[in-house]
Design a protein around this motif. Structure first.
Motif, PDB file in Angstrom:
ATOM      1  N   LEU A 119       0.891  -1.285  -0.031  1.00 34.57           N
ATOM      2  CA  LEU A 119       0.156   0.165  -0.004  1.00 34.57           C
ATOM      3  C   LEU A 119       1.099   1.182  -0.072  1.00 34.57           C
ATOM      4  O   LEU A 119       0.671   2.289  -0.672  1.00 34.57           O
ATOM      5  N   GLY A 120       1.974   1.177   0.747  1.00 35.18           N
ATOM      6  CA  GLY A 120       2.914   2.387   0.891  1.00 35.18           C
ATOM      7  C   GLY A 120       3.702   2.705  -0.449  1.00 35.18           C
ATOM      8  O   GLY A 120       3.863   3.918  -0.631  1.00 35.18           O
ATOM      9  N   ALA A 121       3.656   1.641  -1.392  1.00 37.19           N
ATOM     10  CA  ALA A 121       4.317   1.857  -2.858  1.00 37.19           C
ATOM     11  C   ALA A 121       3.397   2.754  -3.383  1.00 37.19           C
ATOM     12  O   ALA A 121       3.945   2.964  -4.643  1.00 37.19           O
ATOM     13  N   ILE A 122       1.921   2.726  -3.271  1.00 37.02           N
ATOM     14  CA  ILE A 122       1.036   3.511  -4.198  1.00 37.02           C
ATOM     15  C   ILE A 122       1.327   4.971  -3.630  1.00 37.02           C
ATOM     16  O   ILE A 122       1.029   5.118  -2.365  1.00 37.02           O
ATOM     17  N   SER A 123       1.604   5.815  -4.757  1.00 37.30           N
ATOM     18  CA  SER A 123       2.029   7.261  -4.182  1.00 37.30           C
ATOM     19  C   SER A 123       1.022   8.257  -3.600  1.00 37.30           C
ATOM     20  O   SER A 123       1.294   8.753  -3.051  1.00 37.30           O
ATOM     21  N   SER A 124      -0.355   7.859  -4.389  1.00 35.74           N
ATOM     22  CA  SER A 124      -1.512   8.712  -3.444  1.00 35.74           C
ATOM     23  C   SER A 124      -1.739   8.329  -2.156  1.00 35.74           C
ATOM     24  O   SER A 124      -2.500   9.069  -1.599  1.00 35.74           O
ATOM     25  N   ILE A 125      -1.430   7.229  -1.675  1.00 36.55           N
ATOM     26  CA  ILE A 125      -1.831   6.844  -0.409  1.00 36.55           C
ATOM     27  C   ILE A 125      -0.980   7.439   0.491  1.00 36.55           C
ATOM     28  O   ILE A 125       0.490   7.441   0.504  1.00 36.55           O
ATOM     29  N   THR A 126      -1.456   8.522   1.494  1.00 32.27           N
ATOM     30  CA  THR A 126      -0.645   9.228   2.462  1.00 32.27           C
ATOM     31  C   THR A 126      -0.687   8.691   3.796  1.00 32.27           C
ATOM     32  O   THR A 126       0.489   9.073   4.622  1.00 32.27           O
TER      33      THR A 126
END
Lengths: 269, 223
Positions: A119-126
């Motif tokens: 999930l952390g690898a997805i850039s939009s997830i803060t």
């Protein structure tokens, strides 16, 4: 009297053996069901700057079964009286998207960490909230329960098996004279041992029947049902055909195996 | 096959001990009545044991009822034993079985139907004059009666060869007479080959027989 006690010792040992195996089976079912329940209740919350599509997330993380957006309407409604509608509209645009993720399996710590990394690898997830500590406690408790049940079952099953082998050994010695006389007249191994097979099979099948009856009746007793409900678990129903059949078949095969093994071992000695 | 037992240069021993029987040779033809005599401890029972495969010869050739003992398998040994009727010195009756069941044993092993087994057992028990004790257990019988039951059992399946180890050793004169008459009858009427190990050959037997004498582990044929 002696004959009854020798039958009882085999019946009791087989009963304990089958009882333990079925007990492990029941515990397994209860734990699985409870794990399903917890998995349904468990979710990961993520915050994303842009909209995320469920299909896209599923492609990246196979454990994900559903993704649902947490509506920001409630928060905005609360602020309605304190803010102007223009500011409120601006805030609505600026507010990130909140999502809850449901998983298909009850994850362990390693799984959670892996999912978190993906999930952390997805850039939009803060931001990602896994509630890992609470989850870990429950998961560990179940793991301990299941492991304890397995260790207990293995230990008791081993002792029962040793007792069965010991009793069959006593039977072989008790019938040794008859078997050796039959042998002098050309009886085959199976003919000589027929009586032992008969005794072992009858005792084992009777034990399997008793265990089946016990587990069939147990979930139907109101006191047991009330206790299970207080624990928040559902006792699995005993399937007479599949589980009863498996117990009967297992007991039957084990009795044949025990008599063959012990008779041949003593015959060779 | 003109012989039932063919032994050539047999050595028989218990375990790794010195042989009890050395270089024994014997030829027993079909329908013969054979005696093996000798002193106590001379090895008479040892010979009988080797003939039904309870003790394997350590050297030499042995063929009983057409079954060669060289590399004999347990299934072949079982087949051989079904051709034999053995009378043991200690009777070897099954204690938890009735007289009738004991007599039926070789027939059950032979795969005969229950009705045939019962009919044959009753016929033989009548011969040994024990039909009235058909439902008794061996421990309820005297030694002589037990040996008569053992005799009936040995004859039940009409064996090719009867091996009798001291069949009248400890019996009263009545039981001894019944046993000898049965053995004589089996040879005369059924053509059974009989081999008896005994201390003394009965004087009033009244049939032709072959006689072997065992001394110092060596078997001699007595002419």
């Amino acid at each position: 009297m002696k004959s009854i006690s020798s039958h009882l010792s085999v019946m009791l040992s087989v009963f304990v053996l089958l009882f333990c195996l079925q007990f492990a089976n029941v515990i397994n079912k209860i734990v699985d069901e409870y794990a399903d329940k917890i998995t349904n209740d468990y979710s990961i919350v993520i915050v994303s700057s842009i909209e995320i599509k469920e299909e896209d997330l599923k492609k990246q993380i196979s454990e994900v079964t559903s993704l649902s957006e947490i509506s920001s309407k409630k928060i905005l409604d609360r602020l309605k009286n304190d803010m102007s509608s223009k500011n409120l509209a601006l805030l609505q645009v600026a507010l990130p998207k909140f999502y809850t993720i449901k998983l298909g399996v009850m994850p362990n710590q390693k799984n959670i960490q892996e999912i978190k990394t993906k999930l952390g690898a997805i850039s939009s997830i803060t931001r990602i909230e896994t509630f890992a500590k609470t989850h870990e406690k429950i998961f560990k408790m179940f793991l301990i329960l299941q492991t304890t049940a397995y260790v207990f079952t293995t230990f008791i099953a081993l002792i029962s098996m040793l007792l069965i082998f010991k009793q069959v050994r006593i039977w072989v010695y008790e019938h040794n004279r008859r078997m050796s006389i039959m042998s002098l007249f050309g009886a085959s191994f199976f003919m000589k041992s027929a009586m032992l097979y008969r005794m072992a099979i009858v005792d084992s099948v009777l034990s399997a029947l008793l265990v089946s009856v016990f587990y069939f009746i147990l979930p139907k007793i109101s006191m047991v049902q009330a206790f299970a409900e207080s624990l928040g678990i559902t006792l699995p129903q005993f399937n007479i055909i599949y589980e009863g059949g498996a117990l009967m078949g297992g007991a039957f095969l084990f009795s044949i195996f025990a008599v063959t093994l012990v008779s041949q071992k003593i015959g060779r000695a | 096959m003109d012989y039932v037992i063919k032994a050539n240069g047999l050595n028989i021993s218990y375990g790794r001990d010195e042989p009890i029987i050395t270089d024994a040779s014997m030829l027993v033809k079909a329908h013969e009545f054979v005696f093996i005599t000798g002193k106590s401890g001379s090895g008479k029972s040892t010979i009988i044991k080797s003939l039904y495969g309870d003790l394997m010869p350590t050297r030499g050739e042995l063929n009983v009822c057409g079954v060669d003992f060289k590399n004999i398998t347990s299934s072949k040994l079982n087949v051989l034993r079904r051709y034999l009727g053995v009378v043991f010195q200690d009777y070897k009756l099954i204690d938890e079985w009735t007289v009738e069941q004991n007599v039926m044993l070789p027939l059950i092993i032979g795969g005969f139907s229950r009705s045939v087994c019962i009919k044959q057992a009753h016929k033989l028990l009548k011969h040994v004059k024990l039909l009235h004790k058909v439902n008794k257990y061996p421990f309820e019988l005297s030694g002589g009666e037990q040996q008569r039951v053992a005799m009936a059992r040995a004859l039940a399946h009409n064996p090719v060869l009867i091996l009798a180890d001291e069949p009248t050793g400890n019996l009263d004169s009545y039981s001894s007479e019944v046993i000898w008459n049965l053995l004589k009858g089996a040879k005369e009427h059924l053509g059974t080959t009989i081999l008896v190990v005994t201390h003394n050959i009965p004087a009033t037997l009244g049939i032709d027989y072959k006689h072997f004498f065992l001394e110092g582990g060596v078997l001699h044929e007595v002419n």
